[in-house]
Design a protein around this motif. Structure first.
Motif, short mmCIF file in Angstrom:
data_model
loop_
_atom_site.label_atom_id
_atom_site.label_comp_id
_atom_site.label_asym_id
_atom_site.label_seq_id
_atom_site.Cartn_x
_atom_site.Cartn_y
_atom_site.Cartn_z
N MET A 1 26.82 24.92 -30.38
CA MET A 1 26.91 26.36 -30.25
C MET A 1 27.85 26.70 -29.10
O MET A 1 27.86 26.04 -28.07
N THR A 2 28.63 27.72 -29.27
CA THR A 2 29.56 28.12 -28.22
C THR A 2 29.04 29.36 -27.51
O THR A 2 28.40 30.22 -28.11
N GLY A 3 29.30 29.42 -26.23
CA GLY A 3 28.89 30.56 -25.43
C GLY A 3 30.10 31.36 -25.00
O GLY A 3 31.23 31.05 -25.36
N PRO A 4 29.88 32.42 -24.22
CA PRO A 4 30.97 33.27 -23.79
C PRO A 4 32.05 32.52 -23.01
O PRO A 4 33.22 32.86 -23.09
N ARG A 5 31.67 31.50 -22.27
CA ARG A 5 32.66 30.75 -21.49
C ARG A 5 33.56 29.91 -22.38
O ARG A 5 34.65 29.54 -21.99
N ASP A 6 33.11 29.60 -23.59
CA ASP A 6 33.87 28.75 -24.50
C ASP A 6 34.82 29.54 -25.38
O ASP A 6 35.68 28.96 -26.03
N ARG A 7 34.68 30.86 -25.43
CA ARG A 7 35.54 31.67 -26.28
C ARG A 7 36.92 31.80 -25.65
O ARG A 7 37.06 32.00 -24.45
N ILE A 8 37.93 31.70 -26.47
CA ILE A 8 39.31 31.84 -25.99
C ILE A 8 39.72 33.30 -26.20
O ILE A 8 39.69 33.80 -27.32
N PRO A 9 40.11 33.98 -25.12
CA PRO A 9 40.53 35.37 -25.28
C PRO A 9 41.85 35.47 -26.04
O PRO A 9 42.66 34.53 -26.02
N ILE A 13 45.23 38.86 -22.72
CA ILE A 13 43.94 39.09 -22.08
C ILE A 13 43.71 38.01 -21.03
O ILE A 13 43.99 36.84 -21.25
N LEU A 14 43.22 38.43 -19.86
CA LEU A 14 42.89 37.49 -18.79
C LEU A 14 41.39 37.51 -18.54
O LEU A 14 40.74 38.54 -18.73
N ARG A 37 39.71 50.44 -10.81
CA ARG A 37 41.13 50.07 -10.83
C ARG A 37 41.43 49.09 -11.96
O ARG A 37 42.58 48.97 -12.38
N LEU A 38 40.42 48.36 -12.42
CA LEU A 38 40.57 47.37 -13.48
C LEU A 38 39.43 47.58 -14.47
O LEU A 38 38.27 47.65 -14.08
N THR A 39 39.78 47.68 -15.74
CA THR A 39 38.79 47.97 -16.78
C THR A 39 38.48 46.72 -17.59
O THR A 39 39.38 46.00 -18.01
N VAL A 40 37.20 46.48 -17.79
CA VAL A 40 36.76 45.37 -18.63
C VAL A 40 37.05 45.75 -20.09
O VAL A 40 36.68 46.83 -20.54
N THR A 41 37.73 44.87 -20.81
CA THR A 41 38.10 45.17 -22.20
C THR A 41 37.38 44.31 -23.22
O THR A 41 37.59 44.46 -24.41
N GLY A 42 36.53 43.40 -22.78
CA GLY A 42 35.82 42.54 -23.71
C GLY A 42 35.10 41.44 -22.97
O GLY A 42 34.86 41.54 -21.77
N TYR A 47 31.19 37.13 -18.11
CA TYR A 47 32.53 36.58 -18.31
C TYR A 47 33.44 37.65 -18.90
O TYR A 47 33.84 37.59 -20.06
N PRO A 48 33.81 38.65 -18.07
CA PRO A 48 34.61 39.76 -18.59
C PRO A 48 36.07 39.39 -18.86
O PRO A 48 36.59 38.44 -18.27
N TRP A 49 36.68 40.16 -19.76
CA TRP A 49 38.09 40.01 -20.07
C TRP A 49 38.80 41.27 -19.60
O TRP A 49 38.25 42.36 -19.62
#
Length: 68
Positions: A1-9, A13-14, A37-42, A47-49
């Motif tokens: 199973m993959t978690g949020p840290r394993d997903r490739i944006p 996206i950074l 000043r910086l918005t989370v987009t995903g 583990y925000p993007w």
């Protein structure tokens, strides 16, 4: 199973880890988000993007202040 840290944006996206890898401390990234000043987009809350085009000017200004 993959978690949020394993997903490739997707391209353009950074992640917080990407910003940390270029030297920006996690506390600085959290402060940028808290101040709007910086918005989370995903990603997730842990583990925000972020959009690279939004982060780039902040990173450049941060690096200029750090080296001055």
């Amino acid at each position: 199973m993959t978690g949020p840290r394993d997903r490739i944006p997707p391209p353009g996206i950074l992640t917080s880890a990407d910003l940390w890898a270029i030297g920006v401390p996690p506390a600085t990234v959290r402060d940028w988000v808290r101040r709007g000043r910086l918005t989370v987009t995903g990603g997730s809350s842990l583990y925000p993007w972020f959009r690279a085009e939004d982060a780039a000017p902040l990173v450049e200004a941060w690096a200029a202040r750090k080296s001055a």
